[in-house]
Design a protein around this motif. Structure first.
Motif, PDB file in Angstrom:
ATOM      1  N   ALA A 173       0.838  -1.199   0.000  1.00 34.53           N
ATOM      2  CA  ALA A 173       0.000   0.000   0.000  1.00 34.53           C
ATOM      3  C   ALA A 173       0.875   1.252   0.000  1.00 34.53           C
ATOM      4  O   ALA A 173       0.564   2.251  -0.645  1.00 34.53           O
ATOM      5  CB  ALA A 173      -0.911  -0.022   1.218  1.00 34.53           C
ATOM      6  N   GLU A 174       1.974   1.181   0.709  1.00 34.80           N
ATOM      7  CA  GLU A 174       2.887   2.323   0.730  1.00 34.80           C
ATOM      8  C   GLU A 174       3.443   2.600  -0.653  1.00 34.80           C
ATOM      9  O   GLU A 174       3.459   3.738  -1.125  1.00 34.80           O
ATOM     10  CB  GLU A 174       4.043   2.055   1.707  1.00 34.80           C
ATOM     11  N   THR A 177       0.781   4.093  -2.957  1.00 42.02           N
ATOM     12  CA  THR A 177       0.478   5.480  -2.617  1.00 42.02           C
ATOM     13  C   THR A 177       1.621   6.404  -3.054  1.00 42.02           C
ATOM     14  O   THR A 177       1.399   7.439  -3.684  1.00 42.02           O
ATOM     15  CB  THR A 177       0.262   5.620  -1.096  1.00 42.02           C
ATOM     16  N   PHE A 190      -9.141   6.409  -1.459  1.00 44.36           N
ATOM     17  CA  PHE A 190      -8.867   4.983  -1.227  1.00 44.36           C
ATOM     18  C   PHE A 190     -10.179   4.229  -1.077  1.00 44.36           C
ATOM     19  O   PHE A 190     -11.006   4.556  -0.222  1.00 44.36           O
ATOM     20  CB  PHE A 190      -8.014   4.831   0.037  1.00 44.36           C
ATOM     21  N   LYS A 203      -3.895  -1.470   5.153  1.00 43.27           N
ATOM     22  CA  LYS A 203      -3.700  -0.668   3.954  1.00 43.27           C
ATOM     23  C   LYS A 203      -4.132   0.778   4.182  1.00 43.27           C
ATOM     24  O   LYS A 203      -3.470   1.701   3.724  1.00 43.27           O
ATOM     25  CB  LYS A 203      -4.460  -1.287   2.779  1.00 43.27           C
ATOM     26  N   PHE A 207      -1.716   3.892   3.732  1.00 42.07           N
ATOM     27  CA  PHE A 207      -2.108   4.957   2.814  1.00 42.07           C
ATOM     28  C   PHE A 207      -2.013   6.327   3.484  1.00 42.07           C
ATOM     29  O   PHE A 207      -1.360   7.256   2.993  1.00 42.07           O
ATOM     30  CB  PHE A 207      -3.537   4.690   2.334  1.00 42.07           C
ATOM     31  N   LYS A 208      -2.623   6.418   4.661  1.00 45.23           N
ATOM     32  CA  LYS A 208      -2.611   7.689   5.381  1.00 45.23           C
ATOM     33  C   LYS A 208      -1.194   8.080   5.781  1.00 45.23           C
ATOM     34  O   LYS A 208      -0.816   9.248   5.716  1.00 45.23           O
ATOM     35  CB  LYS A 208      -3.491   7.591   6.628  1.00 45.23           C
ATOM     36  N   MET A 211       0.634   9.472   2.781  1.00 45.11           N
ATOM     37  CA  MET A 211       0.075  10.769   2.408  1.00 45.11           C
ATOM     38  C   MET A 211       0.626  11.841   3.348  1.00 45.11           C
ATOM     39  O   MET A 211       1.118  12.878   2.923  1.00 45.11           O
ATOM     40  CB  MET A 211      -1.454  10.733   2.485  1.00 45.11           C
ATOM     41  N   VAL A 223     -11.733   8.167   2.109  1.00 45.43           N
ATOM     42  CA  VAL A 223     -11.542   6.748   2.409  1.00 45.43           C
ATOM     43  C   VAL A 223     -12.917   6.112   2.491  1.00 45.43           C
ATOM     44  O   VAL A 223     -13.722   6.429   3.370  1.00 45.43           O
ATOM     45  CB  VAL A 223     -10.791   6.532   3.730  1.00 45.43           C
ATOM     46  N   PHE A 251      -7.043   4.628  -5.292  1.00 39.99           N
ATOM     47  CA  PHE A 251      -6.297   3.415  -4.953  1.00 39.99           C
ATOM     48  C   PHE A 251      -7.313   2.419  -4.395  1.00 39.99           C
ATOM     49  O   PHE A 251      -8.070   2.732  -3.482  1.00 39.99           O
ATOM     50  CB  PHE A 251      -5.230   3.774  -3.915  1.00 39.99           C
TER      51      PHE A 251
END
Lengths: 344, 344
Positions: A173-174, A177, A190, A203, A207-208, A211, A223, A251
């Motif tokens: 996920a990283e 992103t 997302f 995930k 993601f956060k 970001m 989200v 995503f």
DNA sequence: TCGGCAATTGTAATGGGTTTCACTTTCGCT
DNA sequence: AGCGAAAGTGAAACCCATTACAATTGCCGA
């Protein structure tokens, strides 16, 4: 039409069954002349040793049970294929048990597999939330794992310490992103799966995190939680598109969802990737079958399967293995994402 | 950690193993008090009968072997799913054998399944051309079928008379062709599979038959041979599109090919279904996952599987069954085809 | 109270291999 | 030639259930 047994061969060859067994398994030296005589008879009579009898006395069956929630979900056949390729040469055969996501059946199959004396069990947790299932089942799995080598793939049972092989989903996920951000996207949504599942939570967190690390804000409505299905991808994408303030990239928690999202965009006349970029997760065959081909984070499903077999095999052989094996995912850039550099 | 056996239970209950076996299998009346005492012990000791031993003496294992050429091809999991759903309640478990299209492995697996004393075998021929395989294998299959109940699904071994369950592919091709014609199409192309396979031959013949019956001409270049893959669909569609004289509809031998063709059209900027209609065959999940959703001829794969099990089960029970069971396909109209009525 | 039948239960064979232990040969070497 | 080791082989126990057959028990009506 009675089955030809080792006794028949022995009698015909004027030797004892022990000797026949020895040439069958190469477990002790046998005189060449005897050996060839027996081999000829085996061939002539088309003798095939009874695997049940063998299993009964050897206490090993060369059989592995594979439990999965849905054969029809392309993710699992891919993993199974990896399992097969790796284990076939080791001489294993597989019981395939499809639980159709039903905990009841999981427990049933666990029992059946024990009764059938499998040498080991590979439990594909996949997207199913093992952490939420009934405590009885957890006990059942743990209990089984105490008696039979068992490996969990892409799953976890909190509070237990089973052998596991998993994909590094956070990392995936990283990567996804960061890739979107590096491509110039600033406003990213997302589409997640069920919010009570660890795979979703991991995930979302990743993601956060990324970001934030890039100084970008994630508002609450960016989200969205669904259920991993195509339908939910479609639905949530529609929600996103109905908003006048539209992100430039989305995503998705898995490819199924992404494909649904993609379909929704196309139907709405929103170009992918021109108007909006979409990125998925898994890289199931479907991902490259559609147009535009889906950019995604590839879970190496065959390797996941193959590795599970290796771990299981070591457990069976009572060798030492790490409790946890992590497979790294990798980004696969295809057509559903576009760099925003120009327009930034 | 020794396994708990029926002897342990018997001793603990002060009865003979025969009695324990009787309560286990409900095969003869047992006094209530005895029964409940035994049941309690079974529960307490977590006793699970050894299926190998049971199979050995009962000469039946409750196990079925399923042989297929590729788990990764979505067609087969669908059939397998049908098999499972039907057979689970009958108490069967499955060995899944993936031959990855290799005849060598087919024969290996046939042997393994015999050794494992499966009660029956379901052989998914699918798209593999059984008629072209080595004579030894044909013999091997027939030989196996003589000893173990065996059902062939969507396959045939010419010169033999095995039990078979098949989809009426000719009929399906007729329906699809007629549907296109009824929609106003006059110039239709057919993207076939390998030209030496019966499934291709049957469909080509049906296609031409219906075209002719409607007074339409099929020129040589309107039938293109590929290999059932997405890639070949893409390639052949490009060939079709490179021609200035373009058909208004394309019928594909299977969904994979159709998806490839669809992709080729989209990439070339040809609208589907506006500029050209595309119809597939099978209705794999992929068909409804893409945009536009694929109009196709549905093979009822789950029913195919379920029926195979029913036939097999009757064979196992030595009941009478027809040698051949035919499943009728049905048209599924979705978005990739358009009526030409307006433009005619 | 007794024969007879049904209900219960036990004994031992069976299914088809593997494997331990013991015994007989055959060598290699001194 | 003589001896210990290795090769080659067989008898029988064992793996864990099912089941045919036999035996015992219990209950019935006569």
């Amino acid at each position: 039409m009675k089955q030809v047994t080792i006794y028949d061969i022995a009698k015909e060859a004027n030797v004892s069954v022990a000797t026949v067994s020895r040439v069958l398994n190469n477990t002790a030296p046998v005189k060449d002349s005897t050996r060839s005589k027996i081999m000829r008879l085996i061939d002539e009579y088309q003798f095939q040793p009874n695997a049940l009898a063998r299993g009964l006395s050897k206490k090993e069956t060369g059989t592995i049970g594979v439990i999965l929630p849905d054969v029809t979900n392309p993710f699992f056949p891919e993993v199974f294929s990896g399992i097969e390729r790796m284990a076939r040469d080791m001489g294993y055969t597989f019981f395939l048990c499809d639980t159709i996501g039903d905990y009841e059946r999981e427990s049933q199959y666990l029992n059946i597999l024990r009764e059938k004396q499998v040498d080991g069990i590979i439990f594909l947790g996949g997207r199913i939330n093992l952490s939420k299932c009934k405590p009885e089942l957890v006990d059942e799995v743990v209990e089984t794992a105490n008696r039979i080598p068992l490996v969990l793939v892409n799953g976890d049972l909190p509070g237990t310490s089973l052998y596991r092989v998993i994909t590094n989903e956070s990392k995936g996920a990283e990567i996804a992103t960061q890739y979107l951000i590096d491509s110039g996207h600033r406003d990213i949504a997302f589409i997640a799966g069920n919010d009570n599942m660890t795979t979703t939570a991991q995930k979302v967190r990743a993601f956060k995190r990324i970001m934030k690390r890039n100084g970008l804000h994630v508002s609450g409505e960016r989200v969205l939680y669904g259920d991993f299905s195509m339908a939910s991808g479609e639905r949530l994408m529609n929600r996103i598109l109905s908003n006048e303030d539209r992100p430039t990239a989305v995503f998705c928690v898995n490819d199924f969802t992404a494909v649904g999202a993609l379909k929704a965009a196309m139907k709405a006349g929103i170009g992918v990737p021109d108007d909006i970029s979409i990125i998925g997760f898994d890289d199931i065959p479907l991902a490259s079958a559609i147009y535009p081909e889906l950019t995604t984070v590839k879970q190496q499903m065959d390797i996941l399967g193959a590795t599970a077999v290796q771990v299981l095999h070591k457990l069976i052989m009572k060798e030492n293995v790490k409790k946890l094996t992590v497979i790294e995912p990798e980004l696969v850039v295809r057509e559903s994402t576009l760099s925003r550099d120009a327009i930034q």
